[in-house]
Scaffold this active site. Structure first.
Site, mmCIF file in Angstrom:
data_model
loop_
_atom_site.group_PDB
_atom_site.id
_atom_site.type_symbol
_atom_site.label_atom_id
_atom_site.label_comp_id
_atom_site.label_asym_id
_atom_site.label_seq_id
_atom_site.Cartn_x
_atom_site.Cartn_y
_atom_site.Cartn_z
ATOM 1 N N SER A 78 38.273 48.930 28.802
ATOM 2 C CA SER A 78 38.441 47.477 28.758
ATOM 3 C C SER A 78 39.067 46.976 30.066
ATOM 4 O O SER A 78 40.100 47.493 30.495
ATOM 5 C CB SER A 78 39.340 47.115 27.574
ATOM 6 N N CYS A 80 41.229 45.123 32.824
ATOM 7 C CA CYS A 80 42.576 44.563 32.856
ATOM 8 C C CYS A 80 42.514 43.082 33.256
ATOM 9 O O CYS A 80 41.445 42.522 33.490
ATOM 10 C CB CYS A 80 43.430 45.348 33.847
ATOM 11 N N CYS A 83 40.779 42.609 36.787
ATOM 12 C CA CYS A 83 39.327 42.800 36.757
ATOM 13 C C CYS A 83 38.652 41.726 35.911
ATOM 14 O O CYS A 83 37.550 41.267 36.237
ATOM 15 C CB CYS A 83 39.002 44.198 36.256
#
Length: 146
Positions: A78, A80, A83
Site C-alpha cells: 500500500s 505511503c 507516494c
C-alpha cells in the site's frame, strides 16, 4: 499469481531485497504496457524519497497528463503518504496494491479523491514483507518513519 503486472512489481521487490534494500516494487502501466518500473532504493542510494513508487515514476520519465490519466500504478505494498501524493499530483486513476496487511497507506483518502484502489491480498507480497519486517525491523521502521 495471474496478473503479469503485479508479478513484475514482485520481481522489482525481489531485486531490491537482493540489493540489500527493502522489498517493495512498483510498475506503471499504460494501455497494457509497462512504461516504468522501480523498487525501494532508500538503503542502496541513501535516499529519503526513493520508495518503489517514486523510483517507478522517475524511471517512467516525463509524460503528459493524458498519459497519467490512462495509467495504472501497481505496488506490492500500500502506498505511503508521499507516494499517494504523487498519485494525486499526476492524476493516476487506479492503483493495484499487492497487500496492505503489513502497512496500510492512506487508501481511504485516495478513494475520496476518486482513485480506484484494488487490494489483491497476494500471499507472496504478504510473506515477503512479513519476513523482511521480522528480519530487519530497524530498516523497516526507518522506511516508514517510526
Amino acid at each position: 499469481m495471474t496478473d503479469p503486472f503485479l508479478a513484475a512489481a514482485v520481481e522489482e521487490a525481489r531485486r531490491g531485497l537482493a540489493e540489500g534494500g527493502i522489498p517493495i516494487g512498483s510498475v506503471l502501466v499504460i494501455d497494457g504496457e509497462i512504461v516504468g518500473r522501480g523498487h525501494n532504493r532508500r538503503i542502496q542510494q541513501g535516499s529519503v524519497i526513493k520508495h518503489a513508487e517514486m523510483d517507478c515514476l522517475e524511471h517512467a520519465g516525463r509524460m503528459t497528463g493524458a498519459d497519467y490519466r490512462r495509467s495504472v500504478l501497481y505496488s506490492t505494498l500500500s502506498p505511503c503518504d508521499m507516494c499517494s501524493g504523487a498519485v494525486l499530483l499526476y492524476g493516476i486513476p487506479r492503483v493495484v496494491v499487492g497487500e496492505h496487511r503489513t502497512f496500510r497507506g492512506p487508501e481511504d483518502h485516495l478513494r475520496s479523491r476518486r482513485v480506484e484502489i484494488e487490494v489483491v491480498d497476494d500471499p507472496a507480497c504478504i510473506e515477503m514483507m512479513e519476513r523482511f519486517i521480522s528480519e530487519r525491523p530497524e530498516l523497516w521502521h526507518e522506511d516508514i518513519g517510526v
